[in-house]
Design a protein around this motif. Structure first.
Motif, short mmCIF file in Angstrom:
data_model
loop_
_atom_site.label_atom_id
_atom_site.label_comp_id
_atom_site.label_asym_id
_atom_site.label_seq_id
_atom_site.Cartn_x
_atom_site.Cartn_y
_atom_site.Cartn_z
N VAL A 152 70.75 51.97 36.31
CA VAL A 152 70.89 51.03 35.20
C VAL A 152 71.88 51.54 34.16
O VAL A 152 72.16 50.83 33.19
CB VAL A 152 69.54 50.73 34.53
N SER A 153 72.42 52.73 34.35
CA SER A 153 73.30 53.29 33.32
C SER A 153 74.53 52.44 33.08
O SER A 153 74.99 52.32 31.94
CB SER A 153 73.70 54.73 33.69
N VAL A 154 75.09 51.82 34.12
CA VAL A 154 76.27 50.99 33.90
C VAL A 154 75.93 49.80 32.99
O VAL A 154 76.74 49.41 32.13
CB VAL A 154 76.87 50.51 35.24
N VAL A 155 74.73 49.26 33.16
CA VAL A 155 74.29 48.14 32.31
C VAL A 155 74.05 48.64 30.89
O VAL A 155 74.45 47.99 29.91
CB VAL A 155 73.02 47.50 32.90
N ASP A 156 73.41 49.79 30.76
CA ASP A 156 73.16 50.35 29.43
C ASP A 156 74.46 50.64 28.69
O ASP A 156 74.57 50.36 27.49
CB ASP A 156 72.35 51.66 29.55
N VAL A 157 75.44 51.19 29.39
CA VAL A 157 76.72 51.51 28.75
C VAL A 157 77.38 50.24 28.22
O VAL A 157 77.87 50.20 27.08
CB VAL A 157 77.65 52.25 29.73
N MET A 158 77.38 49.19 29.03
CA MET A 158 77.96 47.91 28.59
C MET A 158 77.18 47.34 27.40
O MET A 158 77.75 46.80 26.46
CB MET A 158 77.95 46.91 29.74
#
Length: 410
Positions: A152-158
């Motif tokens: 989920v890190s890519v979603v969190d970063v966005m």
């Protein structure tokens, strides 16, 4: 606007208690992906399936026959959740199903992840829904040298991009993980901090008899107990906590035999004291992991947010009460129901894959390069995917028009 899709995200975490299905409309607006939540349902695993799954997970031994049965039964359970979510949340108009499946093993050894296994055969979902299914998200990142987590890190970063200060996203599932918007070198960083509910749940089932719930509902046991300092010190000696990020862990390490070994020599500690100590362990290890990054806010999601004792102790450990530390809030305040946030994250990951876009951030997973994630199972004849998007979105916005408060248990 372009790239419009209606996606159902399916998720069952390391607590393996239920399948969460969240639905969202996703639309690309310039460099921003706009997520409009349509709601969430939750389907609890039946007792027999849950017991069979628990009996096959490490450190227990299993057979290929058992794995085959579980893969099929979990696939059918995911299919049932997908059908219901499409009917109740999407008016029967879902374009895509994104299924995380059920993680049963994460092969981490020597500081590297060598493989990962999620089961819940997607063919059952595709057959039941007649929708294309993206599944198997983690292995591609592992093949590229990554940890395969936290995905989920890519979603969190966005999602965190543009927020003031130094925001950190926190998920409190069976395992706790964080995403740091700026890991200190201008690049984001994400990793598992250690157990969130995994050891607490194990203690409740083994020492407190489970009661009506296989977890510490509302933190009642922790509130009744007292932290045992010597036990807490022993637990904090676990080498994983001192390891460098990115790193990942799971119930392959933090399981009931691990807890029993830690309790050796402490006699018959009351179950309430053990649960209190494990709750403090989660709060302490999360705060210790967050502190070096100078976080100004920690945005929590996951089942652990429903434990008021854990949240109070985490707030205390973070030191945000006097304005000197990080403020603790939940993702609900930013438009995503905390119980559904990971399922919504998989709607985004499915959208990215359908548009031919990478779903990882190398600095977060440790991979050599970003990868387009997952495998596609067609839902029926005439498969059509959207046109590829050449420029990936860099921000995620949650639309207030969505019914983000909609939560319907089974």
């Amino acid at each position: 606007m372009s790239g419009r899709m209606r996606v159902v995200g399916l998720m069952s975490g390391t607590s393996y208690d239920a399948i969460d299905a969240a639905a969202a409309d996703l639309t690309l607006d310039g460099d921003t992906l706009v997520l409009t939540p349509l709601g969430m349902i939750s389907e609890v695993y039946d007792d027999d399936l849950r017991a069979e799954l628990a009996g096959a997970l490490p450190p227990a031994g299993t057979t290929l026959a058992a794995v085959c049965r579980l893969d099929t039964r979990i696939g059918r359970a995911f299919a049932g959740a997908a059908v219901r979510a499409d009917r109740e949340l999407c008016d029967g108009r879902a374009d895509l199903i994104a299924s995380h499946g059920q993680t049963v093993y994460h092969w981490a050894e020597g500081g590297r992840v060598h493989g990962t296994l999620q089961i819940g055969e997607p063919a059952w979902i595709a057959e039941a829904t007649a929708r294309p299914v993206v599944s198997g998200f983690r292995p591609r990142d592992v093949a590229a040298g990554g940890q395969g987590a936290p995905l989920v890190s890519v979603v969190d970063v966005m999602w965190l991009r543009g927020r003031p200060g130094a925001p950190v996203a926190l998920n409190l599932g069976g395992i706790a993980n964080i995403t740091v918007a700026d890991g200190g070198s201008g690049e984001p960083l994400a990793f598992d901090t250690g157990p969130a509910n995994a050891l607490i749940d194990a203690a409740v089932r083994d020492l407190a008899g489970g009661g009506a719930y296989p977890f510490d509902r509302d933190g009642v046991l922790a509130a009744r107990g007292s932290v045992c300092p010597p036990l807490l010190r022993r637990l904090l000696e676990e080498p994983y906590y001192a390891g460098p990020a990115p790193k990942t862990t799971g119930k392959e390490l933090f399981h009931l035999p691990y807890l029993r070994a830690a309790l050796a020599g402490f006699g018959s500690l009351p179950a309430e004291d053990v649960v209190a100590t494990l709750t403090r362990l989660t709060a302490r290890t999360v705060a210790d992991a967050v502190r070096p990054f100078g976080a100004t806010e920690v945005i929590a999601s996951g089942g652990g947010t429903r434990n008021p004792v854990l949240m109070a102790w985490l707030r205390e450990e973070l030191g945000g009460g006097d304005g000197a530390g990080a403020v603790l809030r939940t993702s609900d305040e930013l438009g995503l129901v905390s119980a559904a946030k990971e399922a919504y994250a998989f709607t985004v990951l499915g959208w990215l894959t359908a548009h031919g876009l990478p779903g990882t951030v190398p600095s977060c997973t440790g991979a050599r390069r970003p990868s387009v994630l997952g495998s596609l199972t067609p839902g029926g004849p005439g498969l059509r995917l959207p046109e590829p998007v050449t420029a990936a979105p860099v921000r995620l916005a949650v639309s207030p028009r969505g019914n983000s408060a909609s939560f319907r248990p089974c």
